[in-house]
Design an enzyme around this catalytic site. Structure first.
Site, short mmCIF file in Angstrom:
data_model
loop_
_atom_site.label_atom_id
_atom_site.label_comp_id
_atom_site.label_asym_id
_atom_site.label_seq_id
_atom_site.Cartn_x
_atom_site.Cartn_y
_atom_site.Cartn_z
N ASP A 114 0.84 -1.20 0.00
CA ASP A 114 0.00 0.00 0.00
C ASP A 114 0.88 1.26 0.00
O ASP A 114 2.07 1.21 0.31
CB ASP A 114 -0.89 -0.02 1.24
CG ASP A 114 -2.16 0.79 1.07
OD1 ASP A 114 -2.30 1.47 0.04
OD2 ASP A 114 -3.02 0.73 1.97
N GLU B 146 2.87 6.87 -2.45
CA GLU B 146 2.63 8.12 -3.18
C GLU B 146 3.04 9.35 -2.37
O GLU B 146 3.34 10.39 -2.93
CB GLU B 146 1.14 8.26 -3.54
CG GLU B 146 0.52 7.04 -4.19
CD GLU B 146 -0.17 6.16 -3.17
OE1 GLU B 146 -0.89 5.24 -3.59
OE2 GLU B 146 0.01 6.39 -1.95
N ASP C 164 -8.82 3.57 -3.20
CA ASP C 164 -9.95 3.74 -2.28
C ASP C 164 -11.17 4.32 -2.99
O ASP C 164 -11.41 5.53 -2.98
CB ASP C 164 -9.54 4.64 -1.12
CG ASP C 164 -8.41 4.04 -0.31
OD1 ASP C 164 -8.15 2.84 -0.45
OD2 ASP C 164 -7.76 4.77 0.46
#
Length: 814
Positions: free
Chosen positions: A454, A457, A520
C-alpha cells in the site's frame, strides 16, 4: 500545465523561446541517428546567429518501431533521469535506415533537403528550413503526427508567473501550486492531433477514458478515485492514429491533451530538455507490444491468485476467531475462497510498519497461518507500507543505520501524517533495500504468500536521497523502488512466476511487478463506473493485470444493490478481492442489511447467491483466463481490454468506457443501476450470450434489464472457450477432461477473430508450462469437428448451452 493565454498571448510572467527552423540537419548512419540544430529565430544572415538561443535535437531508435527524440536548450543543465529502457545495442541493426538527401549520410546544406530515420515501419523526417518541423510517418507514408511551427518550446518563468503545477501540499510540487516553486524553466513539446484522433492511457485515471480535452499531471497522489489525481500516473499515451508516446522523465510531466492547443498534445517537463519516444503500431496491441518490450513486460502471476480474495477490511476489529468465522462462513455457503488478506491491523497501532504481529490478537501466528494453508486450502496476503512509525523498534534500527530518508540538515525526515513520527525507507540505499527485503522475507517464512504494498505516493520533496537523486525525480520513482524490492523478496523466496503483489501506486516499470488495484473507491454506482474507467486507462498503459475493491472501499453501510452489481463486475476481471473500510465485505452481511431494510431478495438474488454464482463462473473459466493471463508477459496485451484496444477499426468503440473485453473472446457490460437497466454496444459480427445461448448480430446498441445474478456476457464469434465446469479452485490441470465450447457461425458475417471463416482454436497452457490446443473446423456437411492436439479426452458443445458430446480418441463431432 498551460503557459499561453489563448492562442496569441503568453501568461503573465512567462517568457518563451520556440524552435523556429531546422537550420542544420545531419544524418549519421554509423550511429544510426539524426541531429538537428533548431534556432529560436529564422536565420537570414550570419549576424542573425549572434545572441541567438538554439535547441539541439537528437533522433535515434532504441528498438524496432520506436524513435527517440531528445531536445535540449542547454546541454550542461541538470539532467532529469529517465526510465530504464531495454534498448537494442546500436550499430548494424538491419531494421534502422538513416538517409540524408536520399544519399545515405552527410550534412545537408540547401533548404528543402531532408533527413530521415526509419525503423520497423516508422519514419522520422526533418526538412531543412523554416518553419521548424519533425514529422512521423507510418509504413504506408501516412503522417501519424508531427511537431511543426511553435511546438518545441522553452519557457522561462518569473517569480510572479501565472502558471501553476498541481497543488498538492506538503508532499507535492509546491505549497501553493506555483510552477516556479518547482522550476523556473520548463521545456515543452507539442505533437499534432489529426481531426477526430482520440487519446488514451496516462495511467490509472478516473475521468473519461478518452483523454482529449484533459489536463493530466503525472505526479502520484493519494487522492481517492473521485478526483483528477491518480495513484499510478504513467507518462505514456496512445492514440487512434496508430502510435504511442512515452515521455522519458521520472519526475513531474504535465500533459495538455488538446486543452491548451486544441490541435495537439502538449507535454512539458522541468529543466532544459525534453526526452520522448514515439512508438509505432499501427494497432493498439502492437503499440503495447513494443512499449512493454521497451519498458518491461509484466511478470506472470501464480494461478492461485486468480481465485477470490477475502480481507479483514481496514479499520475493523479482528482476531483468529473472527477470521475463521469468515473463512468457514464462505465455505458453509459454498463460495470458494483462494486467498485471505490481513489488512493493516495485523500490526499494533502506531507501529506501522514494523512487521511485528500484534500479539494481543495473534499469538502463535505461524501455527495460525499453517492451519489456514493446510486445513482451509488458502493462500495468505499481508499488508505493508514503506513508512515506519517511531513507536516500533524498526524505526530505531532504521535511524541508527541510516536507512531512513533525511532532511538537508541531516535530521531524519518525519511526519505525523498517517503514523505518528513516521520515517520513510530510503530505497536508493542498497543496504536499506536489503534490510527491508529481509523484513519481507521473514514475513514470508512465517507463512505469507503475497504482499499488499500500500501507499508509496506520499513522498516528500525537500529531502536528501542516499544516491543523491534530484529530489523531484524521486516522487514518482519511489514507488518503483519500493514495489520492486518487495517483488524481488517474494521471487527470491518462492521463485519466478510465483510472486504476487497487491500494489496501489506505480510508475513506468511498475507493470513488471503485478498485481495492482484501483485504490480507495466510493461504494456507489459512480464509484464503480469511475473504477472501471481507471482500469481501462491503466491496461491501456502497459499494465496486464488489475483489480479493485469489490463493493467499493468507502462507506460505513455500503448499499447491498451496489455490492451485488459490483460482484459480477469484480469477478469478471483478472483479480477479484472483497475489501472495504469500516465494514466487513462478506456477502451475508449485505443480505442482513437488506432484511433490516424490509427487503427480502428473490431466490438467486441474494448477495450470497450472486457471490457464489460469479465466483464459480470465474473458476469455471480458468483455462481461458489463465491463457489470457500469459499474454501480458508474452506480448503486452492485458487480460482486461478496452473496446478500442480490441476493435480499433470500429469508430463506436473508441469512446466506450462502461464495458470491456475480458480476454479476446468475452464481452462484459457491468450494470450500474438499481433497476438493472443497462445499455451497451455489440461490435459487428455474430455474438452468443454466455448465459442464455441467444445469438445476435452486432454493430448495434442493446438495452436490457438484468437481475443481480446476470450481466451482459457475450462470446465473440470465431472463438473456442475452454472451461472446467464445477471446479472449486483456480490452480488445477486445465486441459484434462475440459469442456470445449465452440462459437462458429455458419454465415459470411461470422468469420473468426483470426479472419478465417469456419475455423477456430484455443490453446490451453498448464501451470507447468505444457499446453494442448483445441481446434474446431466446420465440415462440409455443416457439422463441426473438434480435435485436441495430443489426443486427450474432452467434452465439446456448440455455443454455451448446446448439447455436450464426449470426444473419442481426442476427436468430437458436433
Amino acid at each position: 500545465m498551460k503557459f499561453t493565454n489563448g492562442y496569441w498571448l503568453m501568461r503573465d510572467g512567462v517568457d518563451a523561446l520556440y524552435a523556429r527552423e531546422a537550420y542544420g540537419i545531419s544524418a549519421d548512419p554509423d550511429r544510426e541517428s539524426l541531429h538537428v540544430l533548431a534556432p529560436a529565430a529564422v536565420i537570414r544572415g550570419r549576424a542573425d546567429t549572434l545572441n541567438l538561443p538554439t535547441f539541439d535535437v537528437d533522433v535515434t531508435s532504441p528498438a524496432e518501431g520506436v524513435i527517440r527524440v531528445r531536445a535540449e536548450h542547454w546541454r550542461g543543465a541538470t539532467a532529469y533521469p529517465g526510465f530504464p529502457l531495454d534498448e537494442d545495442e546500436p550499430g548494424g541493426r538491419d531494421y534502422v535506415t538513416v538517409t540524408a538527401n536520399g544519399d545515405g549520410d552527410g550534412e545537408t546544406g540547401e533548404d528543402g533537403a531532408t533527413v530521415t530515420l526509419t525503423t520497423g515501419g516508422l519514419t522520422a523526417k526533418v526538412v531543412k528550413g523554416a518553419p521548424w518541423n519533425l514529422t512521423f510517418l507510418g509504413e504506408d507514408g501516412r503522417t501519424l503526427t508531427e511537431s511543426a511551427g511553435k511546438s518545441l518550446a522553452r519557457f522561462k518563468l518569473r517569480p510572479d508567473a501565472n502558471v501553476t503545477a498541481q497543488p498538492v501540499g506538503e508532499f507535492g510540487v509546491s505549497m501553493d501550486g506555483s510552477a516556479y516553486d518547482e522550476s523556473d524553466v520548463f521545456t515543452a513539446m507539442q505533437l499534432r492531433l489529426s481531426v477526430g484522433e482520440t487519446v488514451y492511457g496516462l495511467g490509472e485515471r478516473f475521468g473519461a477514458y478518452v483523454k482529449n480535452g484533459q489536463t493530466v499531471d503525472v505526479w502520484n497522489e493519494d487522492g481517492g478515485t473521485a478526483s483528477e489525481q491518480g495513484y499510478k500516473d504513467i507518462p505514456f499515451y496512445m492514440t487512434s492514429n496508430g502510435y504511442g508516446v512515452l515521455v522519458n522523465n521520472r519526475g513531474h510531466v504535465s500533459f495538455e491533451v488538446g486543452s491548451e492547443n486544441t490541435e495537439a498534445v502538449q507535454f512539458s517537463v522541468p529543466g532544459e530538455a525534453v526526452d520522448f519516444c514515439v512508438i509505432y503500431g499501427p494497432t493498439p496491441k502492437r503499440i503495447l507490444d513494443r512499449y512493454t518490450r521497451l519498458v518491461g513486460r509484466p511478470a506472470n502471476v501464480p494461478a492461485w491468485s486468480y481465485g477470490l480474495w477475502l480481507t479483514t477490511s481496514f479499520t475493523t476489529k479482528y482476531d483468529e476467531a473472527t477470521i475463521n468465522s469468515f473463512v468457514d462462513g464462505m465455505a458453509e455457503r459454498d463460495i470458494p475462497l483462494a486467498a485471505f488478506h490481513y489488512d493493516c491491523y495485523w500490526m499494533r497501532e502506531f507501529h506501522w510498519c514494523d512487521f511485528e504481529w500484534d500479539t494481543r490478537f495473534f499469538g502463535d501466528i505461524e501455527s495460525t497461518l499453517r492451519r489456514l494453508h493446510e486445513d482451509k486450502g488458502l493462500h495468505i496476503c499481508a499488508w505493508i507500507n514503506p513508512y515506519v512509525g517511531q513507536q516500533g523498534d524498526m524505526f530505531r534500527e532504521g535511524m541508527e543505520h541510516g536507512y531512513l530518508v533525511r532532511k538537508p540538515d541531516g535530521e531524519v525526515w518525519q511526519t505525523d501524517f498517517w503514523q505518528a513520527g513516521m520515517g520513510l525507507v530510503d530505497f536508493t540505499n542498497p543496504e536499506a533495500r536489503d534490510w527491508f527485503k529481509g523484513k519481507v522475507k521473514r514475513l514470508l517464512r512465517q507463512g505469507v504468500d503475497a504482499i499488499k504494498t500500500d501507499f508509496g505516493e506520499r513522498i516528500p520533496r525537500d529531502v536528501v536521497w542516499h544516491d543523491r537523486s534530484p529530489k523531484l525525480s524521486m516522487h514518482n520513482w519511489y514507488t518503483q523502488l519500493y514495489n520492486q524490492a518487495v517483488f524481488e523478496a517474494i521471487e527470491e523466496t518462492y521463485g519466478k512466476g510465483n510472486a504476487c503483489l497487491y500494489a496501489r501506486s506505480a510508475t513506468v516499470g511498475g507493470q513488471r511487478q503485478p498485481v495492482h488495484w484501483g485504490g480507495d473507491c466510493e461504494s456507489t454506482f459512480n464509484g464503480m463506473a469511475q473504477t472501471l474507467r481507471a482500469g481501462l486507462s491503466l491496461t491501456s498503459s502497459g499494465f496486464g493485470f488489475w483489480s479493485h475493491d469489490i463493493g467499493g472501499f468507502e462507506g460505513a453501510h455500503p448499499d447491498p444493490a451496489v455490492y451485488k452489481r459490483w460482484l459480477a463486475f469484480g469477478l469478471l476481471g483478472s483479480h477479484s478481492r472483497l475489501h472495504g473500510s469500516s465494514v466487513y465485505r462478506v456477502p451475508w452481511l449485505f443480505d442482513e442489511e437488506d432484511r433490516r431494510n424490509g427487503v427480502e431478495p428473490a431466490p438467486g438474488q441474494t448477495a450470497v447467491d450472486v457471490a457464489r454464482r460469479f465466483t464459480k463462473l470465474k473458476l469455471e473459466l480458468m483455462p481461458y483466463l489463465y491463457e489470457a493471463g500469459l499474454q501480458p508477459h508474452e506480448n503486452g496485451t492485458p487480460v482486461m481490454r478496452s473496446m478500442f484496444l480490441e476493435f480499433p477499426d470500429d469508430p463506436t468503440c473508441r469512446t466506450l468506457d462502461r464495458q470491456y473485453m475480458f480476454g479476446p473472446s468475452l464481452l462484459v457490460a457491468p450494470v450500474f443501476t438499481y433497476s438493472g437497466e443497462v445499455s451497451y454496444y455489440l461490435p459487428a459480427g455474430v455474438w452468443t450470450n454466455w448465459f442464455t445461448g441467444e445469438r445476435a448480430r452486432g454493430g448495434v446498441w442493446r438495452q436490457e434489464t438484468h437481475g443481480y445474478d446476470s450481466v451482459p456476457l457475450w462470446v465473440r464469434d470465431g472463438s473456442v472457450v475452454v472451461t472446467n465446469p464445477g471446479e472449486t479452485k483456480p490452480d488445477r490441470t486445465y486441459g484434462d477432461h475440459a469442456l470445449v465450447s465452440v462459437f462458429l457461425s455458419d454465415d459470411a458475417d461470422g468469420a473468426g477473430a483470426d479472419g478465417v471463416e469456419g475455423r477456430a482454436e484455443a490453446r490451453v497452457t498448464e501451470i507447468d508450462g505444457s499446453s494442448v490446443t483445441f481446434t474446431a473446423v466446420r465440415t462440409g456437411d455443416g457439422g463441426v469437428e473438434v480435435r485436441s492436439s495430443d489426443g486427450r479426452a474432452f467434452a465439446a458443445r456448440l455455443g454455451s448451452t448446446g448439447g455436450i458430446v464426449e470426444s473419442v480418441g481426442g476427436v468430437a463431432t458436433l
